[in-house]
Design an enzyme around this catalytic site. Structure first.
Site, mmCIF file in Angstrom:
data_model
loop_
_atom_site.group_PDB
_atom_site.id
_atom_site.type_symbol
_atom_site.label_atom_id
_atom_site.label_comp_id
_atom_site.label_asym_id
_atom_site.label_seq_id
_atom_site.Cartn_x
_atom_site.Cartn_y
_atom_site.Cartn_z
ATOM 1 N N ASP A 266 -24.637 -26.082 -18.448
ATOM 2 C CA ASP A 266 -25.665 -25.352 -19.205
ATOM 3 C C ASP A 266 -25.706 -25.805 -20.667
ATOM 4 O O ASP A 266 -25.588 -24.993 -21.583
ATOM 5 C CB ASP A 266 -25.377 -23.850 -19.112
ATOM 6 C CG ASP A 266 -26.646 -23.015 -19.078
ATOM 7 O OD1 ASP A 266 -27.735 -23.602 -19.180
ATOM 8 O OD2 ASP A 266 -26.547 -21.779 -18.966
ATOM 9 N N ASP B 146 -23.514 -21.891 -26.135
ATOM 10 C CA ASP B 146 -23.532 -20.790 -25.154
ATOM 11 C C ASP B 146 -22.293 -20.911 -24.268
ATOM 12 O O ASP B 146 -22.345 -20.767 -23.058
ATOM 13 C CB ASP B 146 -24.816 -20.850 -24.315
ATOM 14 C CG ASP B 146 -25.040 -19.578 -23.493
ATOM 15 O OD1 ASP B 146 -24.404 -18.541 -23.789
ATOM 16 O OD2 ASP B 146 -25.842 -19.614 -22.540
HETATM 17 N N1 LIG Z 1 -23.850 -29.324 -11.578
HETATM 18 C C1 LIG Z 1 -23.651 -28.177 -10.930
HETATM 19 N N2 LIG Z 1 -22.880 -28.122 -9.825
HETATM 20 C C2 LIG Z 1 -22.677 -26.965 -9.169
HETATM 21 N N3 LIG Z 1 -23.207 -25.790 -9.521
HETATM 22 C C3 LIG Z 1 -23.991 -25.775 -10.621
HETATM 23 C C4 LIG Z 1 -24.243 -26.944 -11.383
HETATM 24 N N4 LIG Z 1 -25.062 -26.621 -12.416
HETATM 25 C C5 LIG Z 1 -25.292 -25.305 -12.296
HETATM 26 N N5 LIG Z 1 -24.655 -24.774 -11.232
HETATM 27 C C6 LIG Z 1 -24.690 -23.369 -10.767
HETATM 28 O O1 LIG Z 1 -25.884 -22.770 -11.210
HETATM 29 C C7 LIG Z 1 -25.604 -21.705 -12.117
HETATM 30 C C8 LIG Z 1 -26.649 -21.681 -13.232
HETATM 31 O O2 LIG Z 1 -26.640 -22.908 -13.945
HETATM 32 P P1 LIG Z 1 -26.776 -22.945 -15.516
HETATM 33 O O3 LIG Z 1 -26.898 -24.370 -15.901
HETATM 34 O O4 LIG Z 1 -25.688 -22.147 -16.138
HETATM 35 O O5 LIG Z 1 -28.200 -22.271 -15.745
HETATM 36 P P2 LIG Z 1 -28.656 -20.845 -16.311
HETATM 37 O O6 LIG Z 1 -27.434 -20.092 -16.767
HETATM 38 O O7 LIG Z 1 -29.555 -21.199 -17.429
HETATM 39 O O8 LIG Z 1 -29.340 -20.193 -15.167
HETATM 40 C C9 LIG Z 1 -24.182 -21.970 -12.589
HETATM 41 O O9 LIG Z 1 -23.514 -20.798 -12.983
HETATM 42 C C10 LIG Z 1 -23.555 -22.576 -11.368
HETATM 43 O O10 LIG Z 1 -23.164 -21.566 -10.469
HETATM 44 MG MG LIG Z 2 -25.571 -20.572 -17.436
#
Ligand SMILES: Nc1ncnc2c1ncn2[C@@H]1O[C@H](COP(=O)(O)OP(=O)(O)O)[C@@H](O)[C@H]1O
Ligand SMILES: [Mg+2]
Length: 263
Positions: free
Chosen positions: A210, A193
Site C-alpha cells: 500500500d 500509512d
Molecule cells: N501483493 C499482494 N499480495 C497479497 N495480498 C495483497 C497484495 N497487495 C494487497 N494485498 C491484500 O489486499 C489488501 C489491501 O491492499 P492494500 O494495498 O493495503 O489496499 P487498500 O488498503 O488501499 O485497500 C491487503 O491488506 C492484503 O490483504
Molecule cells: Mg492497506
C-alpha cells in the site's frame, strides 16, 4: 464494449461471478469493473501480463485486490482502484502537493491513473533499495499488477491478524525499523500509512504494501508522515511486547529532532 471483448473477458473473470445477478458482491463488482476498467483488463490480458483473474483477496474503500494468474500459472496480485468520486476525494489530498504530480489535471480518472502509477513507481524505488515490498509487474490506467505475497500458499495475512512468537515479532520489528530508516535515507521515501494493516507476514518475512501515498523525503510534509509512521509502528510493537529500541531508528528520530523537523 464490443461483444467479442466481453466474451474474452467473461472466460477470464470466471472465479469472480461478476456476471451473476443478485449476488451480494454484485454491486461492488459493478463499481470496480466499469466499462473502462474492463477494457484495461482486456488490454493487460491481450498483452500477456494477466491470463486470468481468480478471486478477490480484499475489498477496500478505494479499490479491490484480486488474485490473478500469469500465462505460466504464476500468481499475481491485481489491485484495481475504483474510479468513484469517493476514491478521488480521498486520494486528491495526498497528491495535491506532491511536486511529482503538479501537472496532473484535476480530472477524476486522470488522478486515479496517476495514483496507480505513483504506487508502481514507489514500489520500484523501494525494490531498488532492496526493501521488502511486492515487485511491480505492470501498471495501466487504474490497474496495478504486482507479485503476490503469500504465506503457506494462501494470501499473506496482515500483521495485525496473526500472533507471532516473541523472537519472531522482535525480528519483524527490526525489519520494519530498517524499512523506515533505509526507506528515508536510501529510497528517499516516507511510506505515510505504515501500520500493522499494511504489513503482510509472508513466507519470506514481513512485506510492506500500500505504498501509493508514499512521498519523497524532501517533500514538506514528509517529516510529519514519518513521525506518524514511527509512532504507529512503535505503538503496535510495544503493545505486543516487543522491545522498540532500535539504534538506527532512534538515531533517525533524534536527527529529525535536532533539525527541528520533528516536534
Ligand atoms: N501483493 C499482494 N499480495 C497479497 N495480498 C495483497 C497484495 N497487495 C494487497 N494485498 C491484500 O489486499 C489488501 C489491501 O491492499 P492494500 O494495498 O493495503 O489496499 P487498500 O488498503 O488501499 O485497500 C491487503 O491488506 C492484503 O490483504
Ligand atoms: Mg492497506
Amino acid at each position: 464494449m464490443e461483444e467479442e471483448k466481453y466474451r474474452f473477458l467473461e472466460h477470464r473473470l470466471e472465479g469472480l461471478n461478476i456476471r451473476e445477478k443478485d449476488s451480494s458482491a454484485r454491486k461492488t463488482m459493478d463499481e470496480v469493473f466499469d466499462e473502462k476498467t474492463l477494457l484495461t483488463l482486456y488490454k493487460l490480458m491481450t498483452r500477456g501480463v494477466i491470463e486470468k483473474l481468480e478471486f478477490p483477496i480484499s475489498t477496500g474503500k478505494e479499490g479491490n485486490v484480486f488474485l490473478g494468474l500469469d500465462r505460466d500459472g504464476g500468481q499475481l496480485a491485481v489491485k484495481i482502484y475504483r474510479t468513484s468520486n469517493a476514491t478521488y476525494r480521498s486520494l486528491a489530498r495526498y497528491i495535491e502537493d506532491d511536486p511529482r504530480f503538479r501537472k496532473v489535471k484535476r480530472n477524476r480518472r486522470a488522478l486515479i491513473k496517476e495514483w496507480a502509477r505513483k504506487e508502481f513507481q514507489n514500489l520500484h524505488r523501494y525494490r531498488n533499495t532492496s526493501l521488502p515490498v511486492p515487485e511491480p509487474v505492470a501498471v495501466l490506467d487504474n490497474v496495478l499488477v504486482m507479485t503476490y505475497v503469500s504465506l503457506d500458499e494462501s494470501p499473506a495475512p496482515q500483521l495485525r491478524s496473526i500472533g507471532l512468537k516473541a523472537d519472531i515479532l522482535q525480528a519483524v520489528f527490526d525489519t520494519v525499523a530498517d524499512f523506515i530508516v533505509r526507506g528515508y535515507h536510501e529510497a528517499k521515501l516516507v511510506h505515510g500509512d505504515l501500520s500493522e494493516f499494511n504489513i503482510l507476514y509472508s513466507d519470506s518475512g514481513p512485506v510492506v504494501i500500500d505504498v501509493g501515498q508514499a512521498v519523497i523525503s524532501s517533500y514538506a510534509m514528509a517529516p510529519i508522515y514519518l513521525k506518524r509512521d514511527i509512532e504507529n509502528i512503535r505503538k503496535y510493537f510495544l503493545r505486543n511486547g516487543a522491545d522498540i529500541s532500535n539504534p538506527a531508528l532512534d538515531e533517525l528520530v533524534s536527527q529529525l529532532k535536532t533539525e527541528h523537523l520533528l516536534l
